[in-house]
Write an enzyme that holds these catalytic residues in place. Structure first.
Site, PDB file in Angstrom:
ATOM      1  N   GLY A  79       5.232 -21.665  31.274  1.00  0.00           N
ATOM      2  CA  GLY A  79       5.252 -22.637  30.546  1.00  0.00           C
ATOM      3  C   GLY A  79       4.071 -23.719  30.630  1.00  0.00           C
ATOM      4  N   GLY A  80       2.876 -22.951  30.924  1.00  0.00           N
ATOM      5  CA  GLY A  80       1.670 -23.945  31.436  1.00  0.00           C
ATOM      6  C   GLY A  80       1.490 -24.543  29.817  1.00  0.00           C
ATOM      7  N   LYS A  81       1.206 -23.864  28.718  1.00  0.00           N
ATOM      8  CA  LYS A  81       0.982 -24.207  27.333  1.00  0.00           C
ATOM      9  C   LYS A  81       2.024 -25.066  27.047  1.00  0.00           C
ATOM     10  CE  LYS A  81      -2.716 -20.914  26.826  1.00  0.00           C
ATOM     11  NZ  LYS A  81      -2.544 -20.333  28.112  1.00  0.00           N
ATOM     12  N   CYS A 138       4.799 -16.643  23.839  1.00  0.00           N
ATOM     13  CA  CYS A 138       4.640 -15.795  25.141  1.00  0.00           C
ATOM     14  C   CYS A 138       4.424 -16.838  26.276  1.00  0.00           C
ATOM     15  CB  CYS A 138       3.332 -14.674  25.123  1.00  0.00           C
ATOM     16  SG  CYS A 138       3.464 -13.692  23.523  1.00  0.00           S
ATOM     17  N   ALA A 139       5.604 -17.582  26.198  1.00  0.00           N
ATOM     18  CA  ALA A 139       5.429 -18.928  27.063  1.00  0.00           C
ATOM     19  C   ALA A 139       5.178 -18.356  28.505  1.00  0.00           C
ATOM     20  CB  ALA A 139       6.659 -19.698  26.887  1.00  0.00           C
ATOM     21  N   CYS A 187      -6.934 -14.091  27.119  1.00  0.00           N
ATOM     22  CA  CYS A 187      -7.902 -14.485  28.140  1.00  0.00           C
ATOM     23  C   CYS A 187      -8.719 -13.273  28.510  1.00  0.00           C
ATOM     24  CB  CYS A 187      -7.078 -15.152  29.645  1.00  0.00           C
ATOM     25  SG  CYS A 187      -6.006 -14.081  30.057  1.00  0.00           S
ATOM     26  N   ASP A 214      10.118 -15.751  25.690  1.00  0.00           N
ATOM     27  CA  ASP A 214       9.628 -14.792  26.581  1.00  0.00           C
ATOM     28  C   ASP A 214      10.639 -13.843  26.809  1.00  0.00           C
ATOM     29  OD1 ASP A 214       6.560 -15.006  28.130  1.00  0.00           O
ATOM     30  OD2 ASP A 214       7.997 -13.389  29.073  1.00  0.00           O
TER      31      ASP A 214
END
Length: 462
Positions: free
Chosen positions: A274-276, A270-271, A396, A294
């Site tokens: 793209g932070g992670k 679930c990009a 989160c 995604d």
């Protein structure tokens, strides 16, 4: 001069005085877009501030801080002015916006409660009768403390919808729920992740100092720095050169928990933007295959743009259908991946300090609605893990519904998968310091200084 930026060598610069009339007009316009138009706060801010080119930089910061402060406190302010919407029980219907105080009145009362103005000055500034504010302020804290029901008291004190206050108390107890709510009402730190493909954390810290930005290492993440102040980090040359990404420390720790290594085949299921994914690429040292998946092609385009700036060359962005047809699009990855991260869409209750307006959009049924989607995504992407590989689930969110309960309900449907202690990726010392219990970890703002996250780790039998 803004906080977090040193004065040029020629000596300190005198900050231009704020023009309250321009600031107030912009604040009320943004707030109106959020409250009446349903806009996300960051989008509304972007729209108004882009148009208002005459605002000084310190005025633009004042507008942003005032808008977010008003969104955080509007429930308490409305209650002090006589509205009981914040205390509405789950499932009840209230008059809503029709009974809510006028935005200018809420804003003026917020200025007084925050210590930014006296009642007389705030009333004069917004063109209101001082008596309205004085009546709302009369014994305000005593009236809040006198609320007998703990959930009512927390809802008003922390400016939360009652159903959220009730969930926090049910999960954590009254005292710790109060600590969590206070932390969620504070402005989150500006945290960045050093791009280890281009620099080291120590070298980045030195570079930021040269650019006038003081920074200190994060407590837990080995990649992070906390910047002193809320200067526009996107404008720094070091950012433009791809030396860092803005990323909460908790989000960095989720990437660390994936255990990505050079040469691995890794999936960020679930990009999003793209932070992670970029953090995983740095752990892989650019070697191996990183698949950013995604259903939103627009967000994946942003991930690819960020990857180019960061010098990431092994990221493969792939748009995946949201429904059952996703299986065909994933067939080539089935049983072939060393690590799969499912950082699932969620209620976002752990990130309210970043998105204070979200509390007013969420509904009591949303955690259960997201839990159904989270189960679906775990069942869809777990088969990509190869024997001996790792599956990491993260949200989160705060609360069992989207976290422990999802894990407990899905695991029996994943034959061959078993819990894997997070210490296997984080290391025993770090896992212990964070309070990781076996395969799961709750990160909470008042305990860890991060946004609120949940992480669970599993392995597939070889």
């Amino acid at each position: 001069m803004s906080a977090g930026r040193r004065a040029p060598r020629g000596g300190p610069q005198r900050a231009r005085p704020l023009r309250p009339d321009l600031v107030d007009a912009a604040v009320l316009e943004v707030y109106g877009l959020v409250r009446e138009g349903g806009w996300l706060a960051d989008r509304a801010l972007e729209r108004v501030l882009r148009r208002e080119g005459r605002l000084y930089s310190n005025e633009r910061r004042a507008v942003a801080e005032s808008v977010y402060g008003l969104l955080r406190s509007q429930g308490q302010l409305a209650w002090l002015l006589g509205s009981n919407d914040v205390l509405a029980r789950a499932g009840s219907r209230t008059a809503g916006r029709r009974s809510a105080p006028e935005p200018a009145t809420l804003y003026a009362l917020g200025l007084v409660r925050s210590g930014a103005a006296t009642a007389e000055a705030a009333a004069r500034r917004l063109g209101l009768p001082p008596a309205t504010l004085l009546a709302a302020l009369d014994r305000a804290d005593e009236r809040i403390a006198a609320l007998r029901d703990p959930a009512d008291r927390l809802a008003v004190r922390a400016s939360l919808p009652r159903w959220i206050a009730e969930r926090f108390i049910s999960e954590l107890g009254e005292e710790e729920a109060g600590a969590l709510a206070r932390a969620l009402n504070e402005r989150g730190p500006l945290t960045v992740r050093a791009n280890l493909l281009a620099t080291t954390r120590e070298a980045l810290q030195a570079r930021l100092a040269q650019e006038g930005m003081e920074a200190s290492p994060t407590r837990a993440s080995p990649w992070g720095l906390v910047l002193d102040g809320h200067e526009n980090a996107f404008s720094l040359p070091s950012f433009e050169e791809g030396l860092f990404e803005i990323q909460d420390e908790g989000s960095q720790l989720i990437a660390l928990a994936v255990g990505a290594r050079p040469g691995h085949k890794v999936v960020d299921a679930c990009a999003g933007a793209g932070g992670k994914s970029l953090a995983l690429a740095a752990e892989m040292r650019g070697k191996g295959s990183l698949f950013a998946l995604d259903s939103d092609g627009g967000r994946l385009s942003e991930a690819k743009r960020r990857a180019r700036r960061a010098g990431v060359h092994n990221l493969r962005a792939r748009e995946i259908p949201a429904g059952p047809e996703a299986s065909a699009a994933l067939a080539d990855l089935a049983g072939a991946c060393d690590s799969v991260l499912v950082d699932a869409p969620c209620s976002g209750l752990g990130a309210l300090r970043r998105k204070p307006d979200a509390r007013w959009r969420l509904q009591p049924a949303d955690p259960a609605r997201f839990a159904a989607l989270q189960r679906e995504l775990l069942l869809r992407f777990a088969p990509l893990v190869k024997p001996g590989g790792r599956l990491v689930y993260a949200t989160c969110a705060v609360g069992r519904t989207e976290n422990e309960d999802v894990v407990a309900s899905v695991l029996p449907e994943l034959p061959g998968f078993a819990p894997l202690p997070l210490a296997s990726a984080l290391g025993g010392a770090l896992a212990g310091s964070l309070g990781a219990v076996g395969p799961t970890l709750r990160l909470l703002p008042h305990r860890h200084g991060t946004d609120g996250f949940f992480v669970a780790s599993f392995t597939r039998a070889a």
